[in-house]
Design a protein around this motif. Structure first.
Motif, PDB file in Angstrom:
ATOM      1  N   THR A  26       0.834  -1.192   0.000  1.00 30.85           N
ATOM      2  CA  THR A  26       0.000   0.000   0.000  1.00 30.85           C
ATOM      3  C   THR A  26       0.873   1.248   0.000  1.00 30.85           C
ATOM      4  N   SER A  27       0.273   2.367  -0.330  1.00 28.19           N
ATOM      5  CA  SER A  27       1.000   3.626  -0.366  1.00 28.19           C
ATOM      6  C   SER A  27       1.578   3.948   1.011  1.00 28.19           C
TER       7      SER A  27
ATOM      8  N   THR B 101      11.462   3.424  -0.180  1.00 30.40           N
ATOM      9  CA  THR B 101      12.591   3.446   0.745  1.00 30.40           C
ATOM     10  C   THR B 101      13.482   2.215   0.534  1.00 30.40           C
TER      11      THR B 101
ATOM     12  N   CYS C 275       4.034   2.329   2.544  1.00 31.01           N
ATOM     13  CA  CYS C 275       4.481   1.174   3.329  1.00 31.01           C
ATOM     14  C   CYS C 275       6.006   1.036   3.322  1.00 31.01           C
TER      15      CYS C 275
HETATM   16  N1  LIG Z   1      13.206  11.404   3.793  1.00 32.37           N
HETATM   17  C1  LIG Z   1      12.206  11.010   4.601  1.00 32.37           C
HETATM   18  N2  LIG Z   1      12.094  11.530   5.838  1.00 32.37           N
HETATM   19  C2  LIG Z   1      11.113  11.138   6.677  1.00 32.37           C
HETATM   20  N3  LIG Z   1      10.176  10.223   6.370  1.00 32.37           N
HETATM   21  C3  LIG Z   1      10.234   9.670   5.146  1.00 32.37           C
HETATM   22  C4  LIG Z   1      11.240  10.034   4.197  1.00 32.37           C
HETATM   23  N4  LIG Z   1      11.037   9.307   3.069  1.00 32.37           N
HETATM   24  C5  LIG Z   1       9.945   8.543   3.304  1.00 32.37           C
HETATM   25  N5  LIG Z   1       9.465   8.744   4.544  1.00 32.37           N
HETATM   26  C6  LIG Z   1       8.310   8.075   5.161  1.00 32.37           C
HETATM   27  O1  LIG Z   1       8.525   6.701   5.111  1.00 32.37           O
HETATM   28  C7  LIG Z   1       7.323   6.017   4.805  1.00 32.37           C
HETATM   29  C8  LIG Z   1       7.538   5.154   3.560  1.00 32.37           C
HETATM   30  O2  LIG Z   1       7.724   5.989   2.441  1.00 32.37           O
HETATM   31  P1  LIG Z   1       7.917   5.392   0.971  1.00 32.37           P
HETATM   32  O3  LIG Z   1       9.034   4.417   0.988  1.00 32.37           O
HETATM   33  O4  LIG Z   1       8.068   6.548   0.050  1.00 32.37           O
HETATM   34  O5  LIG Z   1       6.523   4.682   0.739  1.00 32.37           O
HETATM   35  P2  LIG Z   1       5.945   4.008  -0.595  1.00 32.37           P
HETATM   36  O6  LIG Z   1       5.689   2.593  -0.233  1.00 32.37           O
HETATM   37  O7  LIG Z   1       4.663   4.724  -0.888  1.00 32.37           O
HETATM   38  O8  LIG Z   1       6.956   4.177  -1.678  1.00 32.37           O
HETATM   39  C9  LIG Z   1       6.269   7.072   4.602  1.00 32.37           C
HETATM   40  O9  LIG Z   1       5.517   7.171   5.774  1.00 32.37           O
HETATM   41  C10 LIG Z   1       7.044   8.327   4.373  1.00 32.37           C
HETATM   42  O10 LIG Z   1       6.349   9.443   4.852  1.00 32.37           O
END
Ligand SMILES: Nc1ncnc2c1ncn2[C@@H]1O[C@H](COP(=O)(O)OP(=O)(O)O)[C@@H](O)[C@H]1O
Ligand SMILES: [Mg+2]
Lengths: 254, 253
Positions: free
Chosen positions: A41-42, A48, A44
């Motif tokens: 899900t979005s 990262t 998750c």
């Molecule tokens: N540079 C950052 N600093 C703080 N929180 C982050 C950062 N990058 C991502 N997050 C948080 O980590 C979580 C996972 O983000 P992400 O990996 O982008 O999710 P997705 O699965 O939608 O790709 C989210 O809650 C996001 O807000």
């Protein structure tokens, strides 16, 4: 030996507003030549995970091994296809965008344009070589990103929801072409998506993640279906249902 | 091509309208020797061109602008790139740029004259001064605005630090640099007139000053119209250059 090993990988972002655990205890091994979809899900933690494997962000727990060596920063052995179109070079035409990695490697203009032309045709953009990104549609831009990554001949491709912003028809067309290109080039692919059908259509294995915070791998579903895949076949439906059940529990926790 | 013609036509009508309004205002509204209508100003301008006087002033002003502008750009672009690229440089130099950009070139005229006299050096210094900060700031902002994915993509294609700078950051910043130069050029026109008004032997500013001294109202207006037209032409040239360099791949420019 697996090409990539993620071992107990974790990522905690620390900032002024405290810390945020995005990924927790994530372990996965990618075999040479497989097409692994990471579904979740979005928010998750999919991006990262990809960013850490690409070397854009350091891990804060565990380790990531590529060919047995710890990943320490980005490199030409891992080609990345980004979700948006920002990564294309507006001042270069389609052909020179594709040739960019070859230029970085010091290849002469003639040779690199010839090689880039091969990848341009591979992604179905013959005749568009002279256009600049601003003159291309969203689908064409993603094709260029794919060709650009492939032209540099990486060990593996990392793709972050590359078709997420496209209309359904363009997306289906590009999925089919990606499958064909993958079969032709035998590249190892890690493909991120939040679309179950896309994952089942493309992958040899689908990794399903739990929802955030602290997303981790919940299950890995093998997809033993022949290519090209028939989306209305019983086999496809069965895998779809299996993956759907796994992800459904993350979307609607009781 | 059709667009080009339409634009040119639009400009021609716009300018014509400006002169009509001027004429109407001078003849029917103001009725004063201190506000001549366009016709006598036009004839006076022709006289000055025949005598070679107007060209002399224009060349004197433009030469100073060009020298100072090139000097300021040559220093400002690398400084802006360095400030945008390297945090320590930014921390070190930001107080300088933030300090000096609030001291307008016009305020520097006095020191410029004390330091360099009323010759060419003081004007070139002032133009360079007014140019450099605008260009530093827009260049540094341009470096900061380079999309992160552009740099990351290059890194996973094997770019080293120098390649990241020369093949990604620099070309991505070019539209910002050119836009900064365009703003700086507009500032240069303001500054050169002020500098020549205060201390100079020739140039359009000097022409304005002398005309006021001898109450040659037409001459004042000739100088003003010349400034407007020169500025307009220069700015157009810049826009075309920006289009040629940057707009080719970015239609939003
Ligand atoms: N540079 C950052 N600093 C703080 N929180 C982050 C950062 N990058 C991502 N997050 C948080 O980590 C979580 C996972 O983000 P992400 O990996 O982008 O999710 P997705 O699965 O939608 O790709 C989210 O809650 C996001 O807000
Ligand atoms: Mg994401």
């Amino acid at each position: 030996m697996a090409l990539v090993r993620l071992e107990g990988v974790g990522k905690t972002f620390r900032g002024k507003g405290g810390s945020w655990e995005a990924v927790r205890d994530f372990s996965l091994a990618l075999e040479e030549g497989e097409f692994c979809c990471l579904l979740g899900t979005s928010g998750c933690g999919k991006t990262t995970v990809l960013n850490m494997l690409a070397g854009f962000e350091p891990v804060t727990a565990g380790r990531i091994l590529l060919d047995g060596q710890p990943v320490a920063g980005p490199g030409a052995d891992r080609g990345v296809v980004f979700q948006g179109h920002d990564s294309l070079y507006d001042w270069l035409n389609a052909l020179d965008n594709i040739a960019f990695g070859l230029r970085l490697a010091g290849m002469g203009k003639r040779a690199r344009r010839e090689k880039a032309g091969h990848f341009l045709r591979l992604v179905g953009l013959a005749g568009q070589e002279g256009k600049h990104p601003a003159e291309l549609s969203g689908g064409m831009k993603q094709r260029i990103q794919i060709a650009r990554a492939l032209a540099a001949d990486p060990r593996m491709l990392l793709m972050d929801e590359p078709f997420g912003a496209l209309d359904a028809m363009t997306r289906a067309a590009l999925q089919g072409e990606l499958s064909r290109i993958w079969a032709e080039t035998k590249k190892t692919v890690l493909f991120i998506t939040h679309d179950i059908e896309e994952a089942v259509a493309l992958a040899t294995r689908v990794g399903v993640m739990t929802r955030g915070p602290g997303g981790t791998l919940k299950a890995v579903v093998p997809v033993d279906l022949p290519f090209p895949r028939e989306r209305t076949s019983d086999g496809f439906m069965a895998v779809f249902r299996q993956v759907h059940a796994l992800i459904h529990a993350e979307i609607h926790p009781q | 091509m059709k667009d080009r013609l339409a634009t040119l036509g639009g400009f021609a009508v716009g300018f014509a309208l400006l002169f009509v309004v001027w004429h109407l205002a001078a003849v029917y509204l103001v009725h004063s020797v201190l506000f001549p209508p366009p016709a006598p100003v036009f004839w006076r301008g022709l006289d000055l061109i025949e005598d070679g006087i107007l060209q002399e002033q224009v060349v004197a002003s433009l030469r100073r602008i060009l020298q100072g502008f090139l000097l300021g750009s040559a220093a400002g672009i690398p400084l802006g790139l360095a400030i945008g690229s390297f945090r320590p440089v930014r921390v070190l130099l930001e107080p300088w740029t933030e300090f000096f950009r609030f001291i307008p070139a016009v305020a520097m005229i006095t020191v410029a004259v004390i330091w360099f006299g009323i010759g060419e050096e003081s004007k070139v210094f002032l133009i360079a001064y007014t140019t450099i900060f605008v260009i530093i700031i827009s260049t540094a902002a341009g470096v900061g605005a380079v999309a992160k994915d552009k740099l990351r993509a290059a890194q996973c294609l094997g770019a080293n630090r120098w390649q990241l700078f020369s093949l990604v950051a620099l070309p991505a910043t070019l539209p910002f640099i050119l836009t900064g130069m365009r703003l700086a050029m507009a500032n240069s026109f303001v500054t050169i007139v002020a500098a020549e008004l205060v201390a100079s032997n020739d140039g359009l500013g000097k022409m304005l000053w002398d005309a006021r001294l001898f109450m040659q109202v037409e001459d004042i207006f000739v100088a003003l119209v010349t400034l407007g037209l020169l500025g307009f032409a220069t700015d157009r040239a810049f826009r075309l250059a920006i289009r040629a360099f940057a707009g080719r791949f970015n239609p939003t420019m």
